[in-house]
Write an enzyme that holds these catalytic residues in place. Structure first.
Site, short mmCIF file in Angstrom:
data_model
loop_
_atom_site.label_atom_id
_atom_site.label_comp_id
_atom_site.label_asym_id
_atom_site.label_seq_id
_atom_site.Cartn_x
_atom_site.Cartn_y
_atom_site.Cartn_z
N GLU A 163 0.86 -0.83 -0.08
CA GLU A 163 -0.02 0.46 -0.32
C GLU A 163 0.41 0.88 0.09
O GLU A 163 1.61 1.02 0.69
CB GLU A 163 -1.67 0.34 1.08
CG GLU A 163 -1.92 0.90 1.70
CD GLU A 163 -2.75 1.46 2.52
OE1 GLU A 163 -1.72 0.85 3.52
OE2 GLU A 163 -4.02 1.65 2.80
N LYS A 223 -9.40 1.59 -2.15
CA LYS A 223 -9.50 0.47 -1.29
C LYS A 223 -11.17 1.10 -0.60
O LYS A 223 -11.66 2.03 -0.67
CB LYS A 223 -8.56 1.86 -0.07
CG LYS A 223 -8.95 1.11 1.02
CD LYS A 223 -7.33 2.20 2.43
CE LYS A 223 -7.66 0.85 3.11
NZ LYS A 223 -6.29 2.12 3.57
N CYS A 278 -5.12 -2.63 2.93
CA CYS A 278 -5.36 -3.23 4.42
C CYS A 278 -6.62 -3.56 5.04
O CYS A 278 -6.68 -4.22 5.32
CB CYS A 278 -4.16 -1.47 4.04
SG CYS A 278 -3.75 -1.97 5.78
O1 LIG Z 1 -7.14 -2.59 10.55
C1 LIG Z 1 -6.06 -2.13 11.04
O2 LIG Z 1 -5.66 -2.40 11.86
C2 LIG Z 1 -4.93 -1.68 10.51
C3 LIG Z 1 -5.22 -0.72 9.04
C4 LIG Z 1 -4.53 0.59 8.21
O3 LIG Z 1 -2.95 0.67 9.03
C5 LIG Z 1 -5.07 0.85 7.16
O4 LIG Z 1 -6.07 0.68 6.19
O5 LIG Z 1 -3.75 1.91 6.38
#
Ligand SMILES: O=C(O)CCC(=O)C(=O)O
Length: 300
Positions: A56, A131, A172
């Site tokens: 990401e 996303k 993510c």
């Molecule tokens: O869901 C999480 O704990 C981390 C998600 C995260 O860092 C993101 O989506 O950028």
């Protein structure tokens, strides 16, 4: 761009290949990030990988202040507005590999998205995943972040048909939502690729368990790719890019430094696991069903 329903393209269930995850450092210099990503992608291809992932936000430090400055417009017919995607197209074509190109900030009109572009082994842009679940979190004294302050959420599920089979894509925080993974599996995905930047609070607690859960729930491969850890930035990445097999086993992983992680994927093994434990057959669809109300597959 054609939209398809639930009938996934068929592919040989005996397919075997090598996957690679490029866990890399991200600097404040975009051109340097592009150059460095190319270096790792080529090393992964030289190592025999046919499917290669980036993390990401690999061209941009993970920061609400910087997303807009690093954003690129992505036009499938003319990638000249996107040096990051231009590089991905070149590498996938010259090395004949499928690339799940992490995510970059994408500018589309007045909106910014965290967008993953998937390139086929002919260098063509095959899909674009924005996303879906933005990371807004408030754990007092530990972690406060509001991705929705700058980014807009995507509203499409992405399953892309490639030379290495059907890939589900998530970015993510998307990994926390089992519905997305279940819908990918129901539409035939063999591997779900999560491009991620879990950070130092949530990483140690949740990262591994979420990957195993998504793989186990759906009896498929889960591949995750994170940036390497840089403690000089606010959102330092947890790292630990990993490949998990359909039995929930870790097939390959790493720590928090830069690394190219390789693992062997074997679709026949998915069928074997599903024969041993027949979860799909045992599901009580007379009692519950998951309905997808968005578009499902995007081919470009
Ligand atoms: O869901 C999480 O704990 C981390 C998600 C995260 O860092 C993101 O989506 O950028």
């Amino acid at each position: 761009m054609a939209e398809h329903g639930s009938s996934a393209c068929s592919h040989p269930s005996e397919r075997k290949y090598k996957i690679a995850l490029c866990q890399l450092f991200v600097s404040k210099n975009k051109l340097e990030n592009i150059r460095h990503a190319r270096e790792l992608l080529e090393a992964a291809a030289d190592g025999g990988a046919k499917l290669i992932l980036l993390p990401e936000m690999w061209n941009c430090p993970y920061s609400n202040e910087l997303f807009s400055l690093f954003a690129e417009e992505i036009d499938a017919d003319d990638l000249s507005g996107s040096p990051s995607c231009g590089m991905l197209a070149e590498v996938s074509r010259s090395r004949k590999v499928t690339l799940v190109g992490g995510s970059i900030p994408e500018r589309f009109g007045s909106h910014l998205y965290s967008t993953c572009c998937v390139f086929g082994s002919n260098g063509k842009l095959r899909a674009r995943h924005r996303k879906v679940h933005l990371f807004d979190v408030d754990i007092p004294g530990q972690l406060t972040f509001k991705e929705s302050a700058t980014l807009t959420a995507g509203d499409e599920l992405t399953i892309v048909d490639t030379d290495v089979g059907l890939l589900g894509i998530g970015i993510c925080h998307d990994i926390r939502f089992p519905e997305l993974a279940i819908l990918c599996a129901e539409r035939g995905a063999d591997v779900i690729c999560y491009l991620a930047a879990f950070e130092m609070n949530t990483g140690p607690l949740f990262w591994e368990v979420l990957q195993k859960a998504r793989a186990l729930d759906n009896q498929l491969y889960v591949a995750t790719c994170s940036p390497a850890r840089d403690l000089t930035i606010n959102h330092a990445a947890w790292g630990h890019s990993t490949v998990v097999g359909p039995f929930g086993e870790i097939l390959a992983t790493t720590g928090h430094e830069e690394a190219v992680v390789f693992a062997d994927i074997d679709y026949a093994y998915i069928r074997e696991v599903r024969l041993r434990l027949q979860l799909e057959k045992q599901k009580r669809k007379d009692m519950y069903q998951l309905v997808c109300v968005s578009n499902c597959i995007r081919h470009i």
